[in-house]
Enzyme design. Structure first.
Site, PDB file in Angstrom:
ATOM      1  N   SER A 117      97.288  41.575  38.212  1.00 25.01           N
ATOM      2  CA  SER A 117      96.356  41.400  38.448  1.00 25.01           C
ATOM      3  C   SER A 117      96.205  40.077  39.353  1.00 25.01           C
ATOM      4  O   SER A 117      95.181  39.729  39.744  1.00 25.01           O
ATOM      5  CB  SER A 117      94.943  41.079  37.406  1.00 25.01           C
ATOM      6  OG  SER A 117      94.905  42.525  36.596  1.00 25.01           O
ATOM      7  N   HIS A 180      91.381  33.493  34.042  1.00 27.05           N
ATOM      8  CA  HIS A 180      92.362  34.531  34.087  1.00 27.05           C
ATOM      9  C   HIS A 180      92.710  34.932  35.475  1.00 27.05           C
ATOM     10  O   HIS A 180      92.102  34.366  36.510  1.00 27.05           O
ATOM     11  CB  HIS A 180      91.575  35.587  33.264  1.00 27.05           C
ATOM     12  CG  HIS A 180      92.464  36.492  32.842  1.00 27.05           C
ATOM     13  ND1 HIS A 180      92.710  38.052  32.958  1.00 27.05           N
ATOM     14  CD2 HIS A 180      93.701  36.263  31.837  1.00 27.05           C
ATOM     15  CE1 HIS A 180      93.432  38.571  32.134  1.00 27.05           C
ATOM     16  NE2 HIS A 180      93.917  37.478  31.254  1.00 27.05           N
ATOM     17  N   HIS A 347      95.321  48.553  28.084  1.00 27.74           N
ATOM     18  CA  HIS A 347      96.371  47.973  27.653  1.00 27.74           C
ATOM     19  C   HIS A 347      96.706  48.266  26.334  1.00 27.74           C
ATOM     20  O   HIS A 347      97.853  48.520  25.789  1.00 27.74           O
ATOM     21  CB  HIS A 347      96.661  46.596  28.059  1.00 27.74           C
ATOM     22  CG  HIS A 347      96.962  45.975  29.368  1.00 27.74           C
ATOM     23  ND1 HIS A 347      98.029  46.390  29.943  1.00 27.74           N
ATOM     24  CD2 HIS A 347      96.375  45.233  30.199  1.00 27.74           C
ATOM     25  CE1 HIS A 347      98.143  45.976  31.233  1.00 27.74           C
ATOM     26  NE2 HIS A 347      97.099  45.112  31.517  1.00 27.74           N
TER      27      HIS A 347
END
Length: 503
Positions: A117, A180, A347
């Site tokens: 990501s 993040h 995930h």
């Protein structure tokens, strides 16, 4: 037909086996007629023929990012959304699937066939492909290369920064930590996506005073300091170990309270500002406030299925408030909105939560479509990468998308949704596959079966969808390199140098 497999007969290829079913709805009798389908096709044809191309200027740009939102995730979510209300779902459309223009994005990164990501965020936000786990830098920066990261010639800037330089307001909204990987692509230049606080930089053996962490760059970086809207989780990465946040979570920084530093920074600028930490605070913010930071969790925000509505706002509520705040600017705005926990649920092979998070993402986009004007606002919806979840078997129409999809040759059932790898792996016992019909498939935390055992399911290397509405949305068609996405947004909103919609 069966030259190489003489023992096979056609009726064995799609043998209907009696099996446990979890059918939700029946399809309509009209679907048995040719007239029904011909009418649908003609209606779609008329819509396509009447489609208009908008070559105006995009005063506003909103980029919605469904983290890990693969094509199978979209297909399964359509069904899930409808079946929640006992309706048929296969023919359903999500809010952004109704947008007039669509394309595909190639998600590989410079050093990886399958993206993470961070490198993908660099592509769809900064217009440049990078190495795995790095964000806001070129591929000259390898993982954990602090010296190369500090070299400003290796920095690449996002569509957020380009918009700021043209006098536009900017914002970031996410359901993950605000530090993040995906949101960091808007404002950070980092050699390791895990360096979210100074303590984590030090843990890798580097000096955090030289190699600034992501949270520091959010507050003091040239892009981060100018963000008008900051909504997400991650309070712990903003405060020191000696302090606790509003929920009693101890901070993760070595020193410095970055929330207080943000407030001091805004006070000195004599701009209106407000920091909030819960849903009530968010809804109470005046739309005329120039800078708002809302951190609604110590870590990631909760999954929607776990969320306390009294405590944490929904993605839709954060999106609507962000648009109202940014709309006060005269020159327009750029807004990045991430449905980040789709990825986390995948995930964990928790398919129910992944689909539910995609529904929340769909709601946020519908709200944005409802309160913006397609004439002057370009809305782009995409994903950073795929996942390994597949939608498989030959389940009946209307069958529970989260239920049993078929029977194996071992006379044991399998689920319609399953993963190539991940923690949902079940080891065979005495050579016999696990019987999923004995599991509670209604459990929101049920881990769907996986073929290969891993602690975390991996990303997939599939192309992902791009959906667009507004000025120059028609350029999002065909199969595009992922790093083309922000260049088209910049062209449409005239925040790039050189030829654009204004010239």
């Amino acid at each position: 037909m069966y030259t190489f497999f003489p023992d096979l007969k056609q009726d064995h290829m799609h043998k209907h086996i009696k099996m446990p079913r979890s059918k939700i709805v029946e399809y309509h009798d009209d679907e048995k007629t040719a007239e029904y389908w011909n009418k649908i096709a003609q209606d779609i044809l008329k819509k396509q023929l009447n489609r208009q191309i908008n070559t105006g200027v995009a005063k506003n740009v909103i980029l919605f990012l469904g983290d890990g939102m693969s094509i199978p995730t979209l297909a399964a979510t359509r069904v899930y959304l409808s079946q929640k209300t006992k309706q048929s779902g296969e023919e359903n459309e999500l809010s952004f699937e109704k947008m007039p223009f669509t394309g595909l994005s190639k998600t590989y990164c410079v050093d990886r066939q399958v993206a993470d990501s961070a490198c993908s965020a660099t592509a769809y936000l900064c217009g440049v492909k990078a190495n795995e786990a790095t964000a806001g830098v070129t591929a000259a920066v390898e993982l954990k290369d602090c010296e190369a990261m500090r070299n400003t010639s290796n920095h690449v800037f996002s569509i957020g920064r380009w918009s700021q330089l043209k006098g536009k307001r900017t914002g970031v909204v996410t359901t993950t930590r605000i530090t993040h990987a995906s949101p960091s692509g808007v404002y950070a230049h980092i050699a390791n996506r895990d360096w979210e606080s100074d303590s984590l930089v030090l843990l890798d053996g580097f000096d955090p005073d030289l190699c600034h962490d992501i949270a520091h760059q959010l507050i003091h970086g040239e892009t981060g300091a100018e963000l008008n809207v900051i909504f997400g989780g991650g309070r712990q990465f903003m405060i020191p170990l000696t302090e606790k946040d509003e929920d009693g979570n101890r901070g993760l920084r070595l020193r410095r309270n970055l929330i207080e530093e943000w407030e001091d920074q805004k006070a000195k600028s004599e701009k209106s500002y407000q920091y909030v930490h819960n849903r009530e605070g968010l809804l109470g913010v005046s739309d005329n406030t120039e800078y708002v930071m809302g951190l609604f969790a110590g870590d990631h925000m909760d999954y929607n299925l776990d969320r306390s509505p009294e405590k944490q706002p929904s993605l839709e509520e954060m999106t609507v408030k962000a648009i109202k705040l940014l709309s006060q600017g005269e020159n327009g705005y750029f807004l990045f909105v991430e449905g980040g926990r789709i990825d986390h649920a995948h995930h964990a092979t928790r398919a129910r939560k992944a689909l539910d998070e995609t529904v929340e993402f769909h709601k946020a986009i519908q709200a944005a479509l409802d309160i913006t004007d397609a004439e002057d606002t370009l809305i782009v919806v995409t994903s950073d990468h795929a996942h390994t979840m597949s939608l498989n078997g030959y389940p009946d129409r209307g069958n529970d998308i989260l239920g049993i999809g078929g029977m194996g040759t071992d006379d044991l059932p399998y689920t319609t949704l399953s993963y190539s790898n991940g923690p949902g792996y079940r080891q065979e016992e005495n050579g016999i596959r696990h019987d999923v019909s004995k599991d509670d498939l209604t459990d929101k935390d049920y881990r769907y079966p996986a073929l290969v055992p891993l602690w975390d399911e991996t990303h997939g290397g599939d192309d992902v969808g791009i959906f667009a509405r507004g000025p120059w949305a028609h350029l999002y068609s065909g199969v595009l390199e992922q790093n083309t996405i922000p260049h088209i947004m910049a062209y449409a909103s005239c925040v790039n140098d050189g030829e654009n919609a204004c010239t």
